[in-house]
Design an enzyme around this catalytic site. Structure first.
Site, PDB file in Angstrom:
ATOM      1  N   ALA A 118      -3.310 -29.038 -12.537  1.00  0.00           N
ATOM      2  CA  ALA A 118      -3.965 -29.501 -14.029  1.00  0.00           C
ATOM      3  C   ALA A 118      -4.100 -28.213 -14.832  1.00  0.00           C
ATOM      4  CB  ALA A 118      -5.055 -30.277 -13.709  1.00  0.00           C
ATOM      5  N   LYS A 119      -4.186 -28.626 -16.022  1.00  0.00           N
ATOM      6  CA  LYS A 119      -4.599 -27.394 -16.939  1.00  0.00           C
ATOM      7  C   LYS A 119      -5.104 -28.091 -18.093  1.00  0.00           C
ATOM      8  CE  LYS A 119      -3.354 -23.343 -16.486  1.00  0.00           C
ATOM      9  NZ  LYS A 119      -4.025 -22.100 -15.752  1.00  0.00           N
ATOM     10  N   GLY A 120      -6.201 -27.611 -18.953  1.00  0.00           N
ATOM     11  CA  GLY A 120      -6.577 -27.992 -20.062  1.00  0.00           C
ATOM     12  C   GLY A 120      -7.074 -27.187 -20.924  1.00  0.00           C
TER      13      GLY A 120
END
Ligand code: GLU
Length: 429
Positions: A118-120
């Site tokens: 994931a990444k945000g």
């Protein structure tokens, strides 16, 4: 998102500035030709599970209100909860988060961690905010994505523009709303509230370990090796100082203002890291200076791009004079540059292996949070060393068996693990 060009690793019409997603998709397509993984699985891996976009309102110190955009991209969780950093940076886009989330899937798989990718981030320049504004922004962002994350669902961590303090605020905001202290919702926290010793230094430490192994592999004595590092933040400074401690001559280190350069080797501990004093590399009294870009073109044994993505491109790949590139940042080399470096016989040790110490110690932190028991720094260092060496060995085996590039070999290791997990779980419904 996937176009014909992106699907074809041999296509020549690369754009000058390639997005993280374009790079990630090209790398996936190139590696897919080398593995025996079902086509349907590869197709699924070209798409994220979801991308959440939120508006994050912030009351500025002067009483005015601004609304920032935040994202959390979750790529794949077949091997375990989604995992990856949160960045505060003006260039954050949904597309960039998806590309970076894919790299997290491969990074966790290369390291054999029970996590997905994931990444945000929030589209904001943290330099424009006061500490109080950063705290309010972080807390409100945590609330806006609270349903998407969780210690068994998706575990954020620091990335560009965020740090241990950001994670502390984030964990507190989440815990207050959930009604219980939940340290395992993020990693990279200060050790006093469930963070792991050694987490902050871990990405740089793994870059140094991998650079050391790469030197050994290419039969170069570390005591006679020269190193240049672009970026003197957490990754670059820790990598440079460890390599310096292990006997290498770190001849150049840089930040946005330029590089300190000494052909006899810098005293890297005397150069202020970004955490110690932001953008102050040039305050070190070096015999020579260079631009931030010139660091990448030095004739050294190892060059470590450890600042931002997309710095080695088709425009400067021909000028790289180093014998080995070790990627400290995420995505510093575009696909076009990768191809040029491969043709020129310069090995590129990929980010998904080299800087994976960060997420590996995040995994240790998550285990410590579940067990409510802190590890000693010695244990963190020992377990990190052994996991980095076994990942290095797995990738090296594929390099030798397939005569593949280091990046393709790392992808092969990752894709085989993710592919096997997908095949054994099957497609629902
Ligand atoms: N942001 C770091 C990375 O790119 C660490 C992610 C994590 O620890 O979850 O690998």
């Amino acid at each position: 998102m996937a176009t014909n060009t992106l699907d074809d690793p041999e296509a020549d019409d690369y754009s000058e500035t390639e997005s993280a997603l374009e790079t990630a998709l090209r790398q996936l397509s190139a590696a897919a030709t080398q593995v025996d993984v079902d086509e349907g699985v590869i197709e699924r891996l070209k798409h994220p599970t979801r991308v959440v976009e939120v508006g994050v309102p912030l009351k500025r110190d002067d009483g005015s209100v601004e609304v920032y955009t935040g994202y959390r991209a979750q790529h794949d969780d077949v091997r375990g909860p989604y995992k990856g950093g949160l960045r505060f940076h003006p260039d954050v886009t949904a597309e960039e988060c998806v590309g970076l989330s894919m790299w997290m899937t491969w990074k966790c798989a290369v390291m054999d961690l029970p996590f997905g990718g994931a990444k945000g981030g929030v589209v904001v320049n943290p330099k424009d905010l006061s500490t109080e504004e950063k705290e309010r922004l972080t807390r409100r962002f945590a609330e806006e994505i609270r349903d998407t994350i969780g210690p068994k669902q998706d575990i954020p961590a620091p990335d560009m523009g965020t740090d241990a303090q950001t994670m502390a605020w984030f964990m507190d905001a989440y815990s207050m709303q959930e009604g219980e202290t939940t340290p395992g919702v993020v990693t990279g926290k200060p050790p006093v509230i469930g963070g792991s010793k050694g987490r902050e230094q871990a990405p740089g430490r793994s870059v140094a370990i991998i650079a050391r192994e790469a030197l050994r592999y290419y039969e170069k004595d570390i005591g006679e090796a020269t190193v240049a590092v672009q970026g003197f933040g957490s990754v670059g400074a820790n990598a440079a100082r460890l390599l310096d401690d292990w006997g290498a001559d770190v001849v150049a280190v840089s930040d946005v203002n330029g590089a300190a350069y000494d052909t006899t080797g810098l005293d890297t501990h005397a150069v202020p890291s970004h955490e110690e004093e932001p953008e102050a590399v040039m305050s070190y009294d070096a015999p020579n200076t260079l631009t931030n870009e010139e660091v990448l073109e030095l004739d050294v044994d190892v060059v470590i791009p450890a600042a931002v993505g997309n710095v080695i491109t088709a425009d400067n790949a021909d000028d790289v004079q180093a014998d080995i590139v070790v990627e400290g940042a995420n995505g510093p080399t575009t696909s076009a540059a990768d191809k040029i470096l491969e043709e020129r016989g310069i090995p590129v040790i990929p980010d998904i292996l080299a800087n994976a110490g960060g997420v590996t110690v995040s995994y240790f932190e998550w285990l410590q949070d579940i067990n409510r028991r802190q590890w000693s720094l010695e244990r963190v260092h020992e377990e990190l060393e052994s996991m980095m060496l076994s990942a290095w060995d797995n990738v090296r085996t594929e390099v030798e068996a397939r005569d593949a590039s280091w990046r393709d070999a790392a992808y092969v290791v990752a894709l085989e693990r993710v592919g096997e997990a997908k095949s054994s779980r099957g497609l629902w419904p």
